[in-house]
Scaffold this motif. Sequence first.
Motif, mmCIF file in Angstrom:
data_model
loop_
_atom_site.group_PDB
_atom_site.id
_atom_site.type_symbol
_atom_site.label_atom_id
_atom_site.label_comp_id
_atom_site.label_asym_id
_atom_site.label_seq_id
_atom_site.Cartn_x
_atom_site.Cartn_y
_atom_site.Cartn_z
ATOM 1 N N PHE A 121 25.527 82.385 44.059
ATOM 2 C CA PHE A 121 25.331 81.590 44.393
ATOM 3 C C PHE A 121 23.796 80.719 43.810
ATOM 4 N N SER A 123 21.841 78.904 44.442
ATOM 5 C CA SER A 123 21.098 77.899 45.720
ATOM 6 C C SER A 123 19.722 79.066 45.764
ATOM 7 N N SER A 152 34.141 76.492 42.861
ATOM 8 C CA SER A 152 34.011 75.339 43.329
ATOM 9 C C SER A 152 32.899 75.106 42.878
ATOM 10 N N SER A 153 31.531 75.639 43.554
ATOM 11 C CA SER A 153 30.032 75.194 44.088
ATOM 12 C C SER A 153 29.945 75.329 41.990
ATOM 13 N N GLU A 156 31.020 71.629 41.170
ATOM 14 C CA GLU A 156 30.678 70.686 42.474
ATOM 15 C C GLU A 156 29.396 70.215 42.162
ATOM 16 N N GLU A 157 28.983 71.289 42.035
ATOM 17 C CA GLU A 157 27.109 71.308 42.781
ATOM 18 C C GLU A 157 26.101 71.147 41.610
ATOM 19 N N SER A 273 24.258 83.484 52.375
ATOM 20 C CA SER A 273 24.686 83.358 50.861
ATOM 21 C C SER A 273 25.520 84.972 50.362
ATOM 22 N N GLY A 296 31.018 81.607 51.786
ATOM 23 C CA GLY A 296 31.370 82.138 49.972
ATOM 24 C C GLY A 296 32.324 82.872 49.822
#
Length: 366
Positions: A121, A123, A152-153, A156-157, A273, A296
């Motif tokens: 991820f 992040s 998906s991340s 979406e992000e 994460s 996740g």
Amino acid sequence: MFPPYPILLMVRALDAGGTERQLAELAMSLDRSRFYPHVGCFRPGGMRWQELQSAGVPLFHIPVTSFRAPSTLLAVAMLGGYLRERRIQLVHTFDPPANLFGVPAARLLRIPVVLSSQRSFRSLRSAGSRRLLRLTDTIADGIVVNCRAVKSSLIEEEKVPAGRIHLCHNGIDPNRFHARRPARDADCPLVIAYLGVVRPEKSLGTLLEAFQQLTPADRTLQLRIVGSGPSAAALAQQALALGLGARCSFHPFTNQVDDVLREVDIFVLPSVSEALSNSLMEAMACGCAVVASRVGGNPELVTHGETGLLFEPGDSADLAAGLRLLIADDSLRQHLGRNAAERINLHFSLRDSAAEMAGIYERYLA
């Protein structure tokens, strides 16, 4: 050009690590009648370098030490010479440093197909790194991810169009990671373990706190943390402060992961994460009863109550409750371990992963 297509797989280094292992095993597993893989990295040497060298995979050292150094331009020129000489048709980068260098360089050098990867991820990355990775998203032909949660991340992000993202799960070698376990005496301690990198996002302090809450009356318990990383010293201090003593032991990274896992009764992955964890897949393939945080890609592997148990990330009491359940019920542990091994064998084999990736490559090369 007709098959076998010359392709270059690129990563920062070829030492220990899940991404490095997946790249190496892919390079060695691709059908040679369809692809001729080369592997490039910034740092020569390491465990995977030796494996690939022994397997006859061509290796290329790309001398990148810093993206700000003038020598980076020389590295691009050297890469260009290598790609032209070998007539490379596809470049696929596997980690953020390789994405940031390899995607723009391969596009500048007019390689027909340029793919990047997102295997964790974003992040976890700095704000500056995320901005640069968004640039590589726009200039790569496609992005390969290893689980639906990361896909998906990105959608979406990071606002990446879904059609440019391709799912290829990690794969496990069933000849190495299997559930045939050595016989053990009934009075042997019950072993709870974590194997993998020791970093903050793995939240191993949650595991120590949960273990400290366990007070079984009729079974000796051992906790083993196997791995290396920046959090190791702090975790050892935490174990000491919690009074875990000889019940908790720390061990450095080992290449003999399969042998260690077949001595483990319960494997715990407490990450806050996580994408698609190689360690979790290996433990499942080896027949461990697994307990993983509900983050996740973990729920893509673990169905609660069927192939393992899930708990809320960072909640040591919830983790301790799951551990108590497995400690008290031998038949449940064995049932979950068998189901876990069957799931990995049926759906996450190295052969199937290589076939998935080959299909992605061929769709672009066609």
